[in-house]
Design an enzyme around this catalytic site. Sequence first.
Site, PDB file in Angstrom:
ATOM      1  N   ILE A  85      -2.259   8.371  45.090  1.00 31.80           N
ATOM      2  CA  ILE A  85      -3.268   8.213  45.883  1.00 31.80           C
ATOM      3  C   ILE A  85      -3.848   6.993  46.950  1.00 31.80           C
ATOM      4  O   ILE A  85      -2.751   6.678  47.760  1.00 31.80           O
ATOM      5  CB  ILE A  85      -4.142   7.841  44.822  1.00 31.80           C
ATOM      6  N   CYS A  86      -4.458   7.899  48.199  1.00 30.20           N
ATOM      7  CA  CYS A  86      -4.401   7.312  49.581  1.00 30.20           C
ATOM      8  C   CYS A  86      -6.342   6.652  49.233  1.00 30.20           C
ATOM      9  O   CYS A  86      -7.539   6.679  48.449  1.00 30.20           O
ATOM     10  CB  CYS A  86      -5.648   7.996  50.622  1.00 30.20           C
ATOM     11  N   LEU A  87      -6.452   5.241  48.609  1.00 32.26           N
ATOM     12  CA  LEU A  87      -7.363   3.996  48.204  1.00 32.26           C
ATOM     13  C   LEU A  87      -6.970   2.810  48.761  1.00 32.26           C
ATOM     14  O   LEU A  87      -5.635   2.447  48.597  1.00 32.26           O
ATOM     15  CB  LEU A  87      -7.561   4.328  46.594  1.00 32.26           C
TER      16      LEU A  87
END
Length: 153
Positions: A85-87
């Site tokens: 996840i890109c967060l």
Amino acid sequence: MQRASRLKRELSLLTTEPPPGITCWQNEHGLDDLRAQILGGADTPYEKGIFNLEIIVPERYPFEPPKIRFLTPIYHPNIDSAGRICLDVLKLPPKGAWRPSLNISTLLTSIQLLMAEPNPDDPLMADISSEYKYNRQLFLLNAKEWTEKYASQ
């Protein structure tokens, strides 16, 4: 010791007062291996989907963020095929926004929000991102299809 007592407290809170649409529990492998489920939000292409996540809590938690990834495939510009996840809150500064005051509940809520509102300007999946930006109908169709295929119970 601090990590263990904090994790126990967080898990107990997640059990007694879970954020809407989110459940989290300990996997049988111990305190640092958790599982979570996020229900796809209403009026999103993930609606009615149940998404499983793996949460690995590092030794240095809460000074280091947990590693969270989707186990259920999801069609999303900020989540890759390995479930990463890109967060920003999942990364340490200076690139990320993780702070020890955040907790697993906050992270799961942020992921749920990201599902509802992708960030196409910081994608992990460039093709899905441009589809989201320039052909929203096709994106919604594909995301719905994946949800029915992988996240329906």
